[in-house]
Scaffold this motif. Structure first.
Motif, short mmCIF file in Angstrom:
data_model
loop_
_atom_site.label_atom_id
_atom_site.label_comp_id
_atom_site.label_asym_id
_atom_site.label_seq_id
_atom_site.Cartn_x
_atom_site.Cartn_y
_atom_site.Cartn_z
N MET A 1 0.53 -1.27 0.37
CA MET A 1 -0.06 -0.32 -0.04
C MET A 1 0.60 1.38 0.04
O MET A 1 2.39 1.09 0.68
N ARG A 2 0.36 2.25 -0.46
CA ARG A 2 1.51 3.34 -0.62
C ARG A 2 1.31 4.22 0.57
O ARG A 2 -0.37 3.96 0.32
N ILE A 3 2.09 5.25 0.48
CA ILE A 3 1.47 6.38 1.49
C ILE A 3 0.23 7.01 1.20
O ILE A 3 -0.71 7.18 1.77
N GLU A 4 -0.28 7.28 0.13
CA GLU A 4 -1.67 7.75 -1.14
C GLU A 4 -2.42 7.71 0.08
O GLU A 4 -3.38 7.84 0.41
N GLU A 5 -2.45 5.92 0.04
CA GLU A 5 -3.64 5.10 0.50
C GLU A 5 -3.64 4.90 2.09
O GLU A 5 -4.58 5.14 2.52
N TRP A 6 -2.45 4.78 2.80
CA TRP A 6 -2.29 4.41 4.16
C TRP A 6 -2.84 7.06 5.44
O TRP A 6 -3.39 5.85 6.18
N TRP A 7 -2.37 6.81 4.30
CA TRP A 7 -2.28 8.26 4.69
C TRP A 7 -3.47 8.82 5.59
O TRP A 7 -3.57 9.05 7.28
N PRO A 8 -4.64 8.58 4.78
CA PRO A 8 -5.75 9.35 5.54
C PRO A 8 -6.38 8.48 6.30
O PRO A 8 -7.54 8.74 7.18
N ARG A 9 -5.79 7.49 6.85
CA ARG A 9 -6.43 6.05 7.41
C ARG A 9 -5.94 6.30 8.41
O ARG A 9 -6.80 4.67 9.85
N VAL A 10 -4.64 6.27 9.43
CA VAL A 10 -3.88 6.66 10.01
C VAL A 10 -4.68 7.35 11.10
O VAL A 10 -5.32 9.25 10.06
N ASP A 11 -4.45 7.44 12.25
CA ASP A 11 -4.98 9.00 13.46
C ASP A 11 -4.56 10.17 13.19
O ASP A 11 -3.50 10.29 12.54
#
Length: 78
Positions: A1-11
């Motif tokens: 998973m790319r940072i663009e994908e996980w970024w909005p999913r972290v606190d």
């Protein structure tokens, strides 16, 4: 998973820590939050940098992306 994908999913607090400490060793609690949404870091993940005696680092690409995001420089098509 790319940072663009996980970024909005972290606190938001994790995002803020990454912005404030961009380029620093990622502490275990922050890495745990990232891997909870992105999966375990693998060598082919673009956000994974090196693991040194000091700890885990994000890649240069991820560091640049975070800086651009913090400065609102990320375009809509990225």
């Amino acid at each position: 998973m790319r940072i663009e994908e996980w970024w909005p999913r972290v606190d938001p607090s994790t995002q803020q820590w990454l912005i404030n400490n961009n380029g620093d060793v990622v502490p275990p609690n922050i890495l745990d939050q990232i891997t909870a949404v992105a999966g375990a870091p693998t060598a082919d993940a673009s956000w994974v940098g090196e693991t040194a005696p000091e700890g885990f680092f994000l890649s240069d690409e991820a560091i640049d992306w975070i800086e651009e995001t913090a400065n609102d420089e990320v375009s809509e098509d990225e």
